[in-house]
Write a protein that holds these residues in place. Structure first.
Motif, PDB file in Angstrom:
ATOM      1  N   ARG A   1       5.149  18.219  10.695  1.00 12.08           N
ATOM      2  CA  ARG A   1       3.985  18.235  11.601  1.00 12.08           C
ATOM      3  C   ARG A   1       2.692  17.954  10.829  1.00 12.08           C
ATOM      4  NH1 ARG A   1       7.055  22.219  14.227  1.00 12.08           N
ATOM      5  NH2 ARG A   1       6.029  23.951  13.177  1.00 12.08           N
ATOM      6  N   ASP A   2       2.552  18.527   9.627  1.00 11.75           N
ATOM      7  CA  ASP A   2       1.355  18.251   8.816  1.00 11.75           C
ATOM      8  C   ASP A   2       1.310  16.794   8.359  1.00 11.75           C
ATOM      9  OD1 ASP A   2       0.519  20.862   9.116  1.00 11.75           O
ATOM     10  OD2 ASP A   2       0.413  21.285   6.958  1.00 11.75           O
ATOM     11  N   ILE A   3       2.453  16.238   8.005  1.00  5.35           N
ATOM     12  CA  ILE A   3       2.502  14.833   7.597  1.00  5.35           C
ATOM     13  C   ILE A   3       2.148  13.935   8.774  1.00  5.35           C
ATOM     14  CG2 ILE A   3       4.015  12.971   6.787  1.00  5.35           C
ATOM     15  CD1 ILE A   3       5.514  15.242   5.164  1.00  5.35           C
ATOM     16  N   GLU A   4       2.622  14.272   9.954  1.00  3.96           N
ATOM     17  CA  GLU A   4       2.288  13.495  11.158  1.00  3.96           C
ATOM     18  C   GLU A   4       0.777  13.462  11.396  1.00  3.96           C
ATOM     19  OE1 GLU A   4       4.721  15.561  14.017  1.00  3.96           O
ATOM     20  OE2 GLU A   4       6.242  13.970  13.973  1.00  3.96           O
ATOM     21  N   LYS A   5       0.095  14.543  11.046  1.00  4.46           N
ATOM     22  CA  LYS A   5      -1.357  14.620  11.232  1.00  4.46           C
ATOM     23  C   LYS A   5      -2.115  13.679  10.294  1.00  4.46           C
ATOM     24  CE  LYS A   5      -1.231  19.411  12.770  1.00  4.46           C
ATOM     25  NZ  LYS A   5      -1.536  20.808  12.427  1.00  4.46           N
ATOM     26  N   LEU A   6      -1.445  13.171   9.254  1.00  5.32           N
ATOM     27  CA  LEU A   6      -2.091  12.240   8.318  1.00  5.32           C
ATOM     28  C   LEU A   6      -2.278  10.853   8.916  1.00  5.32           C
ATOM     29  CD1 LEU A   6      -0.103  13.038   5.032  1.00  5.32           C
ATOM     30  CD2 LEU A   6      -2.405  13.833   5.635  1.00  5.32           C
ATOM     31  N   GLY A   7      -1.525  10.544   9.973  1.00  2.42           N
ATOM     32  CA  GLY A   7      -1.594   9.191  10.529  1.00  2.42           C
ATOM     33  C   GLY A   7      -1.233   9.171  11.994  1.00  2.42           C
ATOM     34  N   ILE A   8      -0.627   8.064  12.411  1.00  2.00           N
ATOM     35  CA  ILE A   8      -0.208   7.891  13.805  1.00  2.00           C
ATOM     36  C   ILE A   8       1.233   7.382  13.829  1.00  2.00           C
ATOM     37  CG2 ILE A   8      -2.542   7.412  14.655  1.00  2.00           C
ATOM     38  CD1 ILE A   8      -1.651   4.416  14.773  1.00  2.00           C
TER      39      ILE A   8
ATOM     40  N   ILE B   1       0.183   5.768   7.840  1.00  4.16           N
ATOM     41  CA  ILE B   1      -0.844   6.580   7.196  1.00  4.16           C
ATOM     42  C   ILE B   1      -1.819   5.662   6.480  1.00  4.16           C
ATOM     43  CG2 ILE B   1      -1.259   8.428   5.523  1.00  4.16           C
ATOM     44  CD1 ILE B   1       1.639   9.370   6.078  1.00  4.16           C
ATOM     45  N   ASP B   2      -3.101   5.937   6.612  1.00  3.20           N
ATOM     46  CA  ASP B   2      -4.162   5.138   5.988  1.00  3.20           C
ATOM     47  C   ASP B   2      -4.074   3.666   6.375  1.00  3.20           C
ATOM     48  OD1 ASP B   2      -5.042   7.468   4.847  1.00  3.20           O
ATOM     49  OD2 ASP B   2      -4.248   7.031   2.849  1.00  3.20           O
ATOM     50  N   ASN B   3      -3.581   3.390   7.556  1.00  4.27           N
ATOM     51  CA  ASN B   3      -3.504   2.039   8.119  1.00  4.27           C
ATOM     52  C   ASN B   3      -2.671   1.059   7.312  1.00  4.27           C
ATOM     53  OD1 ASN B   3      -5.171   2.590  10.401  1.00  4.27           O
ATOM     54  ND2 ASN B   3      -6.951   2.457   9.059  1.00  4.27           N
ATOM     55  N   SER B   4      -1.947   1.515   6.292  1.00  2.00           N
ATOM     56  CA  SER B   4      -1.194   0.543   5.501  1.00  2.00           C
ATOM     57  C   SER B   4       0.124   1.057   4.942  1.00  2.00           C
ATOM     58  CB  SER B   4      -2.055   0.046   4.341  1.00  2.00           C
ATOM     59  OG  SER B   4      -2.318   1.093   3.437  1.00  2.00           O
TER      60      SER B   4
ATOM     61  N   MET C   1       2.009  -1.828   3.057  1.00  2.00           N
ATOM     62  CA  MET C   1       1.743  -3.204   3.483  1.00  2.00           C
ATOM     63  C   MET C   1       0.830  -3.931   2.495  1.00  2.00           C
ATOM     64  SD  MET C   1       3.523  -3.646   6.153  1.00  2.00           S
ATOM     65  CE  MET C   1       2.882  -5.176   6.776  1.00  2.00           C
ATOM     66  N   ASP C   2       0.089  -3.181   1.710  1.00  2.00           N
ATOM     67  CA  ASP C   2      -0.883  -3.757   0.780  1.00  2.00           C
ATOM     68  C   ASP C   2      -0.538  -3.270  -0.627  1.00  2.00           C
ATOM     69  OD1 ASP C   2      -3.083  -5.223   0.001  1.00  2.00           O
ATOM     70  OD2 ASP C   2      -4.528  -3.665   0.518  1.00  2.00           O
ATOM     71  N   ARG C   3       0.585  -3.736  -1.143  1.00  8.34           N
ATOM     72  CA  ARG C   3       1.125  -3.261  -2.412  1.00  8.34           C
ATOM     73  C   ARG C   3       0.195  -3.575  -3.577  1.00  8.34           C
ATOM     74  NH1 ARG C   3       5.743  -5.227  -5.936  1.00  8.34           N
ATOM     75  NH2 ARG C   3       5.971  -3.440  -7.291  1.00  8.34           N
ATOM     76  N   GLY C   4       0.150  -2.637  -4.526  1.00  5.69           N
ATOM     77  CA  GLY C   4      -0.615  -2.855  -5.742  1.00  5.69           C
ATOM     78  C   GLY C   4      -2.015  -2.284  -5.716  1.00  5.69           C
ATOM     79  N   HIS C   5      -2.368  -1.570  -4.660  1.00  7.76           N
ATOM     80  CA  HIS C   5      -3.712  -0.996  -4.548  1.00  7.76           C
ATOM     81  C   HIS C   5      -3.714   0.523  -4.571  1.00  7.76           C
ATOM     82  CE1 HIS C   5      -4.346  -5.119  -3.044  1.00  7.76           C
ATOM     83  NE2 HIS C   5      -5.461  -4.986  -3.714  1.00  7.76           N
ATOM     84  N   GLY C   6      -2.561   1.131  -4.821  1.00  4.98           N
ATOM     85  CA  GLY C   6      -2.484   2.579  -4.931  1.00  4.98           C
ATOM     86  C   GLY C   6      -2.341   3.318  -3.619  1.00  4.98           C
ATOM     87  N   ASN C   7      -2.185   2.595  -2.511  1.00  3.29           N
ATOM     88  CA  ASN C   7      -2.090   3.257  -1.209  1.00  3.29           C
ATOM     89  C   ASN C   7      -0.851   4.146  -1.104  1.00  3.29           C
ATOM     90  OD1 ASN C   7      -4.428   1.914  -0.400  1.00  3.29           O
ATOM     91  ND2 ASN C   7      -3.271   0.167   0.340  1.00  3.29           N
TER      92      ASN C   7
ATOM     93  N   THR D   1       0.821   5.465  -3.518  1.00  2.00           N
ATOM     94  CA  THR D   1       0.655   6.579  -4.456  1.00  2.00           C
ATOM     95  C   THR D   1      -0.202   7.679  -3.832  1.00  2.00           C
ATOM     96  OG1 THR D   1       0.914   5.147  -6.380  1.00  2.00           O
ATOM     97  CG2 THR D   1      -0.255   7.229  -6.733  1.00  2.00           C
ATOM     98  N   ARG D   2      -1.311   7.305  -3.205  1.00  2.00           N
ATOM     99  CA  ARG D   2      -2.180   8.307  -2.564  1.00  2.00           C
ATOM    100  C   ARG D   2      -1.443   9.026  -1.433  1.00  2.00           C
ATOM    101  NH1 ARG D   2      -5.839   4.415  -3.908  1.00  2.00           N
ATOM    102  NH2 ARG D   2      -5.707   3.287  -1.959  1.00  2.00           N
ATOM    103  N   VAL D   3      -0.711   8.271  -0.626  1.00  2.00           N
ATOM    104  CA  VAL D   3       0.022   8.878   0.488  1.00  2.00           C
ATOM    105  C   VAL D   3       1.132   9.782  -0.042  1.00  2.00           C
ATOM    106  CG1 VAL D   3       1.607   8.378   2.398  1.00  2.00           C
ATOM    107  CG2 VAL D   3      -0.557   7.130   2.197  1.00  2.00           C
ATOM    108  N   MET D   4       1.849   9.324  -1.052  1.00  4.42           N
ATOM    109  CA  MET D   4       2.928  10.142  -1.612  1.00  4.42           C
ATOM    110  C   MET D   4       2.375  11.443  -2.177  1.00  4.42           C
ATOM    111  SD  MET D   4       6.128   9.857  -1.661  1.00  4.42           S
ATOM    112  CE  MET D   4       7.332  11.017  -2.198  1.00  4.42           C
ATOM    113  N   GLN D   5       1.209  11.395  -2.807  1.00  2.00           N
ATOM    114  CA  GLN D   5       0.609  12.618  -3.338  1.00  2.00           C
ATOM    115  C   GLN D   5       0.271  13.587  -2.209  1.00  2.00           C
ATOM    116  OE1 GLN D   5       0.271  13.496  -6.742  1.00  2.00           O
ATOM    117  NE2 GLN D   5       0.133  15.419  -5.609  1.00  2.00           N
TER     118      GLN D   5
END
Length: 130
Positions: free
Chosen positions: A17-24, A35-38, A58-64, A66-70
């Motif tokens: 439920r908390d992970i679901e709140k991170l995105g749509i 999450i984070d649109n990408s 969707m936008d590999r190589g920009h750390g997205n 990594t941020r979501v996994m953290q």
């Protein structure tokens, strides 16, 4: 073989439920959370662990990713939940990660192979005490 580390199923549901709140939810594939649109993640409460079916940026190589996994491992730690996955790359073309790259990505977050062998088995990350 090492036995996997189970978690409390109700705590897994709270983490989801908390992970679901991170995105749509993805309207095309409601099993996925965007999450984070990408970054697309598909997770479930399976085998007494938070099971990752997929994680894709969707936008590999920009750390997205990594941020979501953290964010996700922080939530897992909050609820004392084990995360499990099969490190299997998907997709095609030059942006496709190799299995070795994918395994190394997950190892940065504390994932290890359940049986200690990279050739076989799920990876899991046991929650760290918060």
């Amino acid at each position: 073989l090492k036995e996997y580390t189970p978690s409390n199923p109700s705590d897994i549901d709270k983490a989801i439920r908390d992970i679901e709140k991170l995105g749509i939810r993805n309207p095309i594939n409601p099993k996925e959370i965007i999450i984070d649109n990408s970054v697309f993640v598909e997770i479930s409460n399976w085998d007494k662990r938070l099971w990752f079916s997929s994680l894709h940026s969707m936008d590999r190589g920009h750390g997205n990713a990594t941020r979501v996994m953290q964010k996700i491992v922080d939530i897992a730690d909050k609820y004392n939940v084990t995360i499990a996955l099969d490190a299997v790359p998907f997709g095609s073309g030059k942006n496709r990660m190799t299995r070795s790259q994918l395994v190394n990505f997950y190892k940065k977050f504390g994932f290890a192979f359940e049986d200690g062998e990279e050739d076989f088995g799920d990876m899991e990350r046991v929650a760290k005490k918060v």
